[in-house]
Design an enzyme around this catalytic site. Structure first.
Site, PDB file in Angstrom:
ATOM      1  N   VAL A 101      34.727  14.530  64.999  1.00 38.17           N
ATOM      2  CA  VAL A 101      35.746  13.674  64.384  1.00 38.17           C
ATOM      3  C   VAL A 101      37.283  14.779  64.480  1.00 38.17           C
ATOM      4  O   VAL A 101      37.069  15.842  64.814  1.00 38.17           O
ATOM      5  CB  VAL A 101      35.383  13.924  62.735  1.00 38.17           C
ATOM      6  N   CYS A 102      38.146  13.969  64.772  1.00 37.94           N
ATOM      7  CA  CYS A 102      39.623  14.429  65.006  1.00 37.94           C
ATOM      8  C   CYS A 102      39.656  15.473  66.247  1.00 37.94           C
ATOM      9  O   CYS A 102      39.184  14.979  67.232  1.00 37.94           O
ATOM     10  CB  CYS A 102      39.968  15.232  63.726  1.00 37.94           C
ATOM     11  N   THR A 103      40.007  16.692  66.065  1.00 38.62           N
ATOM     12  CA  THR A 103      39.867  17.657  67.262  1.00 38.62           C
ATOM     13  C   THR A 103      38.796  18.283  67.376  1.00 38.62           C
ATOM     14  O   THR A 103      38.594  19.299  68.179  1.00 38.62           O
ATOM     15  CB  THR A 103      41.103  18.529  66.883  1.00 38.62           C
TER      16      THR A 103
END
Length: 189
Positions: A101-103
């Site tokens: 998720v995300c970075t």
């Protein structure tokens, strides 16, 4: 067959990147399934915004996982320490789904787990992820699947990815029940 999902925790992990998917996946899971957090030790994890979390298992005690989920946060954008990298590589080699998720996609890239794969990350970090030169970075999609690798663009995208993943792991009805339970209505039905 029961599924076991492991969510990697580390200092400076973004809280909602793992708590949102955890909520979805535990809502979809049956009593025989397990969703657990995994970290280098059982010591409290200090997350990005100050939340402290106690992991369920360590790298040594974690079972073989069907799904590995890696959250983002500034901790995911650092070069991983060797114990984390070694555990993540080993867990990734045995799992059915490797997700971020995300970075969290930076952690996957820095461990060599997405070389040549199509991946995504938070829109503010797309160029930085491209600069690593390991993967084809896709913009403008909520989440990207390439084989067993599934990367989500950000917090809400992580929840959407977790709903999709719940359908793959637990079945369409379980995913729909989880969607109803968390009152998630996007895109609007």
């Amino acid at each position: 067959m029961p599924a076991t999902i492991g969510i990697l925790l580390f200092d400076a992990a973004e809280e909602l990147d793992f708590v949102g998917p955890w909520e979805v996946l535990t809502a979809a899971a049956s009593p025989a399934d397990r969703v657990l957090t995994v970290a280098a030790s059982l010591e409290p994890i200090l997350c990005e915004k100050g939340m402290r979390v106690l992991p369920d298992a360590t790298f040594e005690t974690a079972p073989v996982l069907d799904v590995v989920l890696v959250p983002g946060g500034s901790g995911a954008r650092r070069i991983p320490d060797e114990p984390t990298a070694a555990w993540l590589r080993q867990a990734a080699s045995q799992c059915r789904w490797l997700t971020s998720v995300c970075t969290g996609s930076f952690l996957l890239a820095n461990c060599g787990l997405v070389t040549g794969s199509k991946i995504t990350t938070h829109h503010r970090f797309l160029d930085e992820l491209r600069a690593l030169g390991t993967s084809e970075v896709i913009a403008g999609q909520r989440f990207v699947r390439d084989g067993k690798v599934v990367t989500a663009a950000g917090v809400i995208s992580g929840i959407e990815m977790a709903l999709w993943l719940a359908g793959e792991v637990f079945g369409a009805k379980a995913a729909e029940d989880a969607r109803d339970y968390i009152a998630y209505n996007w895109p609007p039905r």
